[in-house]
Design a protein around this motif. Structure first.
Motif, PDB file in Angstrom:
ATOM      1  N   UNK A  17       0.828  -1.190   0.028  1.00  0.00           N
ATOM      2  CA  UNK A  17      -0.135   0.003   0.002  1.00  0.00           C
ATOM      3  C   UNK A  17       0.711   1.314  -0.061  1.00  0.00           C
ATOM      4  N   UNK A  18       1.878   1.387   0.636  1.00  0.00           N
ATOM      5  CA  UNK A  18       2.683   2.494   0.872  1.00  0.00           C
ATOM      6  C   UNK A  18       3.539   2.818  -0.418  1.00  0.00           C
ATOM      7  N   UNK A  19       4.006   1.723  -0.932  1.00  0.00           N
ATOM      8  CA  UNK A  19       4.719   1.624  -2.339  1.00  0.00           C
ATOM      9  C   UNK A  19       3.761   2.240  -3.379  1.00  0.00           C
ATOM     10  N   UNK A  20       2.508   1.868  -3.405  1.00  0.00           N
ATOM     11  CA  UNK A  20       1.507   2.255  -4.450  1.00  0.00           C
ATOM     12  C   UNK A  20       1.130   3.593  -4.182  1.00  0.00           C
ATOM     13  N   UNK A  21       1.245   4.157  -2.873  1.00  0.00           N
ATOM     14  CA  UNK A  21       0.707   5.614  -2.515  1.00  0.00           C
ATOM     15  C   UNK A  21       2.059   6.381  -2.871  1.00  0.00           C
ATOM     16  N   UNK A  22       3.303   5.948  -2.739  1.00  0.00           N
ATOM     17  CA  UNK A  22       4.370   6.621  -3.088  1.00  0.00           C
ATOM     18  C   UNK A  22       4.372   6.982  -4.551  1.00  0.00           C
ATOM     19  N   UNK A  23       4.041   6.004  -5.379  1.00  0.00           N
ATOM     20  CA  UNK A  23       3.854   6.144  -6.905  1.00  0.00           C
ATOM     21  C   UNK A  23       2.857   7.100  -7.313  1.00  0.00           C
ATOM     22  N   UNK A  24       1.618   6.815  -6.736  1.00  0.00           N
ATOM     23  CA  UNK A  24       0.537   7.829  -7.005  1.00  0.00           C
ATOM     24  C   UNK A  24       1.030   9.311  -6.725  1.00  0.00           C
ATOM     25  N   UNK A  36       6.241  20.761  -2.917  1.00  0.00           N
ATOM     26  CA  UNK A  36       7.243  19.697  -3.283  1.00  0.00           C
ATOM     27  C   UNK A  36       7.056  18.598  -2.231  1.00  0.00           C
ATOM     28  N   UNK A  37       5.996  18.552  -1.541  1.00  0.00           N
ATOM     29  CA  UNK A  37       5.697  17.426  -0.492  1.00  0.00           C
ATOM     30  C   UNK A  37       4.325  16.949  -0.893  1.00  0.00           C
ATOM     31  N   UNK A  38       3.819  16.547  -1.933  1.00  0.00           N
ATOM     32  CA  UNK A  38       2.671  15.883  -2.389  1.00  0.00           C
ATOM     33  C   UNK A  38       2.562  14.630  -1.763  1.00  0.00           C
ATOM     34  N   UNK A  39       1.506  14.100  -1.016  1.00  0.00           N
ATOM     35  CA  UNK A  39       1.466  12.910  -0.691  1.00  0.00           C
ATOM     36  C   UNK A  39       0.078  12.126  -1.088  1.00  0.00           C
ATOM     37  N   UNK A  40       0.085  10.762  -0.691  1.00  0.00           N
ATOM     38  CA  UNK A  40      -1.135   9.980  -1.021  1.00  0.00           C
ATOM     39  C   UNK A  40      -1.601   9.317   0.118  1.00  0.00           C
ATOM     40  N   UNK A  41      -2.714   9.201   0.555  1.00  0.00           N
ATOM     41  CA  UNK A  41      -3.177   8.601   1.783  1.00  0.00           C
ATOM     42  C   UNK A  41      -4.527   7.964   1.512  1.00  0.00           C
ATOM     43  N   UNK A  42      -4.806   6.914   2.011  1.00  0.00           N
ATOM     44  CA  UNK A  42      -6.471   6.367   2.164  1.00  0.00           C
ATOM     45  C   UNK A  42      -7.097   6.907   3.473  1.00  0.00           C
TER      46      UNK A  42
END
Length: 93
Positions: A17-24, A36-42
């Protein structure tokens, strides 16, 4: 029930999940040049979301961190090169 196997599977799933969120997040970052610190979370009830901090001159609500559902974000930027902070705020939840 083998608890060690369950723990291993849960740990592996979280790492995936963390790897896929990093890719997104890396893909979303291509459209955002103002943070410059965009992130992805569920997020519960919202699903996968893109999180970004808008510049202070665009912040009218007192909350600089904006959250946008990932599917809405990528649908919006599909035909664009960049998204402005104002546009990001407008499609955020």
């Amino acid at each position: 029930m083998n608890i060690n196997q369950m723990i291993k599977k849960a740990d592996d799933a979280y790492i995936n999940y963390r790897h896929r969120c990093e890719s997104i997040a890396k893909e979303a970052q291509k459209y955002i040049d103002w943070d410059d610190k965009v992130s992805c979370e569920h997020l519960p009830a919202d699903g996968l979301c893109i999180l970004a901090t808008v510049p202070s001159d665009c912040n009218t609500s007192g909350m600089p961190e904006c959250v946008c559902p990932a599917d809405s974000f990528f649908s919006y930027v599909k035909s664009k090169k960049m998204i402005s902070p104002q546009e990001f705020k407008a499609i955020s939840i």
